[in-house]
Design a protein around this motif. Structure first.
Motif, PDB file in Angstrom:
ATOM      1  N   ILE A 150     -12.455   3.000  23.881  1.00  0.00           N
ATOM      2  CA  ILE A 150     -13.646   2.728  24.705  1.00  0.00           C
ATOM      3  C   ILE A 150     -14.593   1.811  23.940  1.00  0.00           C
ATOM      4  O   ILE A 150     -14.450   1.644  22.722  1.00  0.00           O
ATOM      5  CB  ILE A 150     -14.323   4.067  25.136  1.00  0.00           C
ATOM      6  CG1 ILE A 150     -15.237   3.854  26.351  1.00  0.00           C
ATOM      7  CG2 ILE A 150     -15.070   4.727  23.979  1.00  0.00           C
ATOM      8  CD1 ILE A 150     -15.575   5.130  27.108  1.00  0.00           C
ATOM      9  N   GLY A 151     -15.546   1.212  24.638  1.00  0.00           N
ATOM     10  CA  GLY A 151     -16.492   0.290  23.995  1.00  0.00           C
ATOM     11  C   GLY A 151     -15.734  -0.900  23.436  1.00  0.00           C
ATOM     12  O   GLY A 151     -14.863  -1.471  24.096  1.00  0.00           O
ATOM     13  N   GLY A 152     -16.010  -1.211  22.186  1.00  0.00           N
ATOM     14  CA  GLY A 152     -15.334  -2.340  21.550  1.00  0.00           C
ATOM     15  C   GLY A 152     -13.845  -2.094  21.368  1.00  0.00           C
ATOM     16  O   GLY A 152     -13.064  -3.037  21.218  1.00  0.00           O
ATOM     17  N   SER A 202      -6.925   3.644  20.082  1.00  0.00           N
ATOM     18  CA  SER A 202      -7.772   2.739  19.300  1.00  0.00           C
ATOM     19  C   SER A 202      -9.157   3.325  19.140  1.00  0.00           C
ATOM     20  O   SER A 202      -9.896   3.459  20.115  1.00  0.00           O
ATOM     21  CB  SER A 202      -7.891   1.389  20.020  1.00  0.00           C
ATOM     22  OG  SER A 202      -6.631   0.823  20.199  1.00  0.00           O
ATOM     23  N   LYS A 204     -12.163   3.125  16.019  1.00  0.00           N
ATOM     24  CA  LYS A 204     -12.563   2.827  14.644  1.00  0.00           C
ATOM     25  C   LYS A 204     -12.927   4.125  13.915  1.00  0.00           C
ATOM     26  O   LYS A 204     -12.470   4.390  12.817  1.00  0.00           O
ATOM     27  CB  LYS A 204     -13.756   1.864  14.674  1.00  0.00           C
ATOM     28  CG  LYS A 204     -14.287   1.549  13.313  1.00  0.00           C
ATOM     29  CD  LYS A 204     -15.486   0.625  13.404  1.00  0.00           C
ATOM     30  CE  LYS A 204     -16.181   0.553  12.060  1.00  0.00           C
ATOM     31  NZ  LYS A 204     -17.411  -0.221  12.105  1.00  0.00           N
ATOM     32  N   SER A 205     -13.728   4.951  14.566  1.00  0.00           N
ATOM     33  CA  SER A 205     -14.223   6.164  13.910  1.00  0.00           C
ATOM     34  C   SER A 205     -13.234   7.325  13.996  1.00  0.00           C
ATOM     35  O   SER A 205     -13.307   8.277  13.248  1.00  0.00           O
ATOM     36  CB  SER A 205     -15.523   6.605  14.587  1.00  0.00           C
ATOM     37  OG  SER A 205     -15.260   6.859  15.967  1.00  0.00           O
ATOM     38  N   PHE A 206     -12.348   7.260  14.930  1.00  0.00           N
ATOM     39  CA  PHE A 206     -11.462   8.366  15.290  1.00  0.00           C
ATOM     40  C   PHE A 206     -12.285   9.612  15.634  1.00  0.00           C
ATOM     41  O   PHE A 206     -11.866  10.744  15.418  1.00  0.00           O
ATOM     42  CB  PHE A 206     -10.441   8.682  14.188  1.00  0.00           C
ATOM     43  CG  PHE A 206      -9.121   9.113  14.759  1.00  0.00           C
ATOM     44  CD1 PHE A 206      -8.124   8.188  15.024  1.00  0.00           C
ATOM     45  CD2 PHE A 206      -8.882  10.437  15.092  1.00  0.00           C
ATOM     46  CE1 PHE A 206      -6.922   8.570  15.600  1.00  0.00           C
ATOM     47  CE2 PHE A 206      -7.679  10.837  15.671  1.00  0.00           C
ATOM     48  CZ  PHE A 206      -6.701   9.902  15.914  1.00  0.00           C
ATOM     49  N   ARG A 266     -17.848  -3.812  18.490  1.00  0.00           N
ATOM     50  CA  ARG A 266     -17.904  -4.881  19.491  1.00  0.00           C
ATOM     51  C   ARG A 266     -17.446  -6.230  18.955  1.00  0.00           C
ATOM     52  O   ARG A 266     -17.465  -7.221  19.665  1.00  0.00           O
ATOM     53  CB  ARG A 266     -19.311  -4.969  20.088  1.00  0.00           C
ATOM     54  CG  ARG A 266     -20.429  -5.077  19.060  1.00  0.00           C
ATOM     55  CD  ARG A 266     -21.778  -4.839  19.698  1.00  0.00           C
ATOM     56  NE  ARG A 266     -22.869  -4.751  18.737  1.00  0.00           N
ATOM     57  CZ  ARG A 266     -23.252  -3.648  18.104  1.00  0.00           C
ATOM     58  NH1 ARG A 266     -22.590  -2.517  18.298  1.00  0.00           N
ATOM     59  NH2 ARG A 266     -24.271  -3.663  17.275  1.00  0.00           N
ATOM     60  N   GLN A 347     -21.498  -6.146  26.507  1.00  0.00           N
ATOM     61  CA  GLN A 347     -21.502  -5.208  25.370  1.00  0.00           C
ATOM     62  C   GLN A 347     -21.903  -5.929  24.094  1.00  0.00           C
ATOM     63  O   GLN A 347     -22.734  -5.452  23.321  1.00  0.00           O
ATOM     64  CB  GLN A 347     -20.136  -4.549  25.149  1.00  0.00           C
ATOM     65  CG  GLN A 347     -20.248  -3.445  24.086  1.00  0.00           C
ATOM     66  CD  GLN A 347     -18.982  -3.156  23.285  1.00  0.00           C
ATOM     67  OE1 GLN A 347     -18.015  -3.896  23.355  1.00  0.00           O
ATOM     68  NE2 GLN A 347     -19.003  -2.092  22.526  1.00  0.00           N
ATOM     69  N   GLN A 503     -26.233   0.606  16.310  1.00  0.00           N
ATOM     70  CA  GLN A 503     -26.328   1.015  17.723  1.00  0.00           C
ATOM     71  C   GLN A 503     -26.775   2.470  17.808  1.00  0.00           C
ATOM     72  O   GLN A 503     -26.077   3.334  18.309  1.00  0.00           O
ATOM     73  CB  GLN A 503     -24.995   0.802  18.480  1.00  0.00           C
ATOM     74  CG  GLN A 503     -23.739   1.471  17.916  1.00  0.00           C
ATOM     75  CD  GLN A 503     -23.208   0.792  16.692  1.00  0.00           C
ATOM     76  OE1 GLN A 503     -23.080  -0.425  16.667  1.00  0.00           O
ATOM     77  NE2 GLN A 503     -22.920   1.569  15.661  1.00  0.00           N
ATOM     78  N   VAL A 506     -26.887   4.324  21.266  1.00  0.00           N
ATOM     79  CA  VAL A 506     -25.608   4.830  21.751  1.00  0.00           C
ATOM     80  C   VAL A 506     -25.254   6.134  21.029  1.00  0.00           C
ATOM     81  O   VAL A 506     -24.773   7.090  21.634  1.00  0.00           O
ATOM     82  CB  VAL A 506     -24.502   3.768  21.512  1.00  0.00           C
ATOM     83  CG1 VAL A 506     -23.131   4.325  21.829  1.00  0.00           C
ATOM     84  CG2 VAL A 506     -24.766   2.519  22.322  1.00  0.00           C
TER      85      VAL A 506
HETATM   86  O1  LIG Z   1     -13.802   2.688  18.133  1.00  0.00           O
HETATM   87  P1  LIG Z   1     -14.642   3.911  18.276  1.00  0.00           P
HETATM   88  O2  LIG Z   1     -15.068   4.454  16.948  1.00  0.00           O
HETATM   89  O3  LIG Z   1     -13.938   4.949  19.105  1.00  0.00           O
HETATM   90  O4  LIG Z   1     -15.949   3.508  18.994  1.00  0.00           O
HETATM   91  C1  LIG Z   1     -15.969   3.073  20.321  1.00  0.00           C
HETATM   92  C2  LIG Z   1     -17.360   2.604  20.681  1.00  0.00           C
HETATM   93  O5  LIG Z   1     -18.250   3.681  20.399  1.00  0.00           O
HETATM   94  C3  LIG Z   1     -19.630   3.455  20.607  1.00  0.00           C
HETATM   95  O6  LIG Z   1     -19.909   3.479  21.945  1.00  0.00           O
HETATM   96  C4  LIG Z   1     -20.114   2.192  19.975  1.00  0.00           C
HETATM   97  O7  LIG Z   1     -21.404   1.928  20.392  1.00  0.00           O
HETATM   98  C5  LIG Z   1     -19.200   1.018  20.303  1.00  0.00           C
HETATM   99  O8  LIG Z   1     -19.614  -0.126  19.605  1.00  0.00           O
HETATM  100  C6  LIG Z   1     -17.798   1.380  19.906  1.00  0.00           C
HETATM  101  O9  LIG Z   1     -16.961   0.289  20.128  1.00  0.00           O
END
Ligand SMILES: O=P(O)(O)OC[C@H]1O[C@H](O)[C@H](O)[C@@H](O)[C@@H]1O
Length: 545
Positions: A150-152, A202, A204-206, A266, A347, A503, A506
């Motif tokens: 989701i998001g980026g 996908s 980034k933070s998992f 993003r 975004q 962000q 968010v």
């Molecule tokens: O890739 P993730 O860690 O799951 O994050 C997904 C998204 O989470 C949040 O909404 C951030 O504001 C976005 O910038 C990011 O892309």
């Protein structure tokens, strides 16, 4: 007042904004306006002549940029300085599209080798899946990819894949799931065969709720449909900077593609987050996308500010937001393949520049990021363009169009192009009362009626737009186009002195959402929150009104 609004240049711009003649006059007075106010680089052509600007305007805006030390800030980003100060991170999406020969240091380490290794890992994976060498649990080749993020971790892969549809050469299908609404994944799963489906998780933070929940649902579906726990590795891969969490979750260590803290969500489509794109268009085309972005990076880093495409576009956006009270900016793509781009730029820009304190915590006394919205032409002409032409809000517009279509049938493209150019012309010149009256001269209406109707037909014009053209939509031109908007966003954030790379808004939404979830799951009525939130949670728990 902030240092920015106190500056003499800011004050001069404010005074100057009141003195600009109507664009009709500016065009009439300068036959060379188009050639003087257009710019070509990286396969893109920008006509910025339909802006409320004289040479003096540009001089002042460029001075503002210099006073904001834009040059030094650009250098700091490319050099890997910690410019995302609140999260103490470098901002190096540009390193993802650097050449293998470059050396870019982040936190004391050259990161180019890791970037190249990851690209090579992607390459091997793409070859393995698309050649049929990678087998599902019953020995069949993969036919469908489901990208969960989701998001980026969603918009980039989805919108770039959509834009590059003519380059899908591998024969795979791809489906995107982002929303936590169970309907989204359920509708996708109905179409899929677990034996031939590969899920790419996908995050980034998992740690993003939507993505974790959708992945668990996908895994449960896979197991319910006949796959076993030991087959999961053949059907689930992940892209994340949190390798430990991904392994704990049950993703095979070999199936994890890394990314890094210095890539913002993003800005991440250039990393392994772009894996779904690479699986569809092949790795050579994916590398061309990176190459186009790299060319724009080189232009942004080196071109003088006055000839720098992202700088010019960023300055004009700031001009309207800060000196003409424009609250939104519309992106109009005259290409069906680019129909998703406004949402991508939304975004990119709104999450980056939707901020109201400067780097040192001072409240801004000027507008920052506008609302970014838009859609595909010509559809919008039969809907919201009315407001662009005659509404009370000033909405600067970007028109984006390839000169050659991937589908050149009959007169379609000529008509598309004439609509695109015709709209920018109408926005600029408008229609005067005299012109409206002249158009009505042969009608049988009374003079009084003619005057009334003519008043309604008047269009003030003087509505600014940029027109961005490219020969043809290719991976390379698309890479350059997206990087152009990334840097355009940076330019504005740099002048506003805000952090375009965090962000926190968010993040708060995520935290409160989890808090509410805990309350929804309990037996007792909610009482601890505000009356509205308690009331809504209790209604939800009852399941009826
Ligand atoms: O890739 P993730 O860690 O799951 O994050 C997904 C998204 O989470 C949040 O909404 C951030 O504001 C976005 O910038 C990011 O892309």
């Amino acid at each position: 007042m902030t240092i920015l609004t106190q500056s003499t240049t800011w004050q001069a711009l404010a005074a100057h904004s009141q003195q600009i003649p109507h664009m009709r006059e500016l065009f009439a007075g300068d036959p060379a306006r188009f050639s003087n106010m257009s710019l070509s680089t990286c396969g893109l052509f920008l006509d910025y002549s339909k802006n409320r600007a004289t040479p003096e305007t540009l001089n002042l805006l460029l001075t503002l940029a210099q006073e904001a030390k834009l040059d030094a800030k650009i250098k700091a980003m490319f050099a890997g300085d910690i410019i995302n100060t609140t999260e103490k991170r470098a901002v190096l999406h540009t390193a993802l599209r650097s050449t293998a020969q470059q050396s870019i240091i982040a936190e004391g380490q050259d990161i180019v080798p890791e970037v190249q290794q990851t690209l090579n890992k992607m390459q091997q994976f793409v070859t393995s899946v698309t050649s049929g060498q990678w087998k599902g649990y019953t020995g069949k080749a993969i036919t469908d990819i489901v990208s969960i993020g989701i998001g980026g971790s969603f918009l980039g892969p989805k919108i770039v894949s959509q834009a590059l549809r003519p380059y899908w050469i591998t024969g795979l299908n791809c489906h995107f799931v982002a929303n936590v609404d169970g309907t989204s994944i359920s509708e996708k799963l109905k179409l899929l065969d677990p034996e031939t489906t590969l899920f790419i998780m996908s995050s980034k933070s998992f740690g993003t709720q939507e993505t974790l929940t959708n992945t668990l649902t996908a895994k449960a579906w896979f197991l319910a449909k006949g796959g076993s726990q030991s087959d999961v590795a053949k059907h689930f891969v992940a892209v994340t900077s949190n390798v430990a969490k991904a392994t704990d979750f049950g993703i095979d260590a070999d199936n994890i593609f890394p990314m890094w803290d210095w890539v913002g969500g993003r800005y991440s489509l250039w990393s392994a987050i772009g894996l779904p794109i690479a699986l569809l268009i092949g790795m050579d085309n994916f590398r061309s996308l990176l190459k186009g972005a790299h060319q724009m990076d080189t232009h942004f880093a080196n071109a003088p500010l006055a000839e720098n495409m992202p700088v010019i576009m960023g300055l004009f956006s700031l001009w309207y937001g800060n000196f003409f009270n424009a609250q939104s900016h519309v992106v109009l793509t005259y290409d069906h393949y680019l129909r998703g781009l406004p949402a991508y730029f939304q975004q990119l820009d709104m999450e980056s520049n939707g901020k109201s304190v400067t780097l040192n915590g001072t409240h801004v006394d000027y507008s920052t990021g506008p609302v970014i919205w838009g859609g595909e032409g010509t559809n919008g002409q039969h809907a919201y363009h009315q407001l662009l032409h005659q509404g009370t809000a000033l909405i600067p517009a970007d028109f984006i169009m390839p000169l050659q279509s991937h589908n050149p049938i009959g007169e379609h493209h000529d008509q598309l192009a004439s609509n695109c150019f015709g709209q920018t012309q109408a926005l600029m010149q408008g229609r005067t009362l005299d012109e409206a009256l002249a158009e009505l001269s042969k009608s049988s209406l009374s003079d009084e009626e003619k005057l009334l109707i003519a008043k309604h037909k008047v269009m003030p014009g003087n509505k600014p737009s940029n027109t961005l053209l490219m020969d043809k939509l290719t991976p390379e031109t698309l890479g350059a186009l997206i990087a152009l908007y990334e840097h355009r966003t940076f330019v504005q954030g740099a002048i506003w002195d805000i952090n375009s790379f965090d962000q926190w808004g968010v993040e708060l939404g995520k935290t409160l959402g989890n808090d509410v979830l805990a309350r929804i799951g309990t037996e007792q009525d909610a009482t601890a929150l505000d009356a509205s939130s308690n009331g809504l949670i209790n209604l939800y728990r009852q399941g009826k009104i």
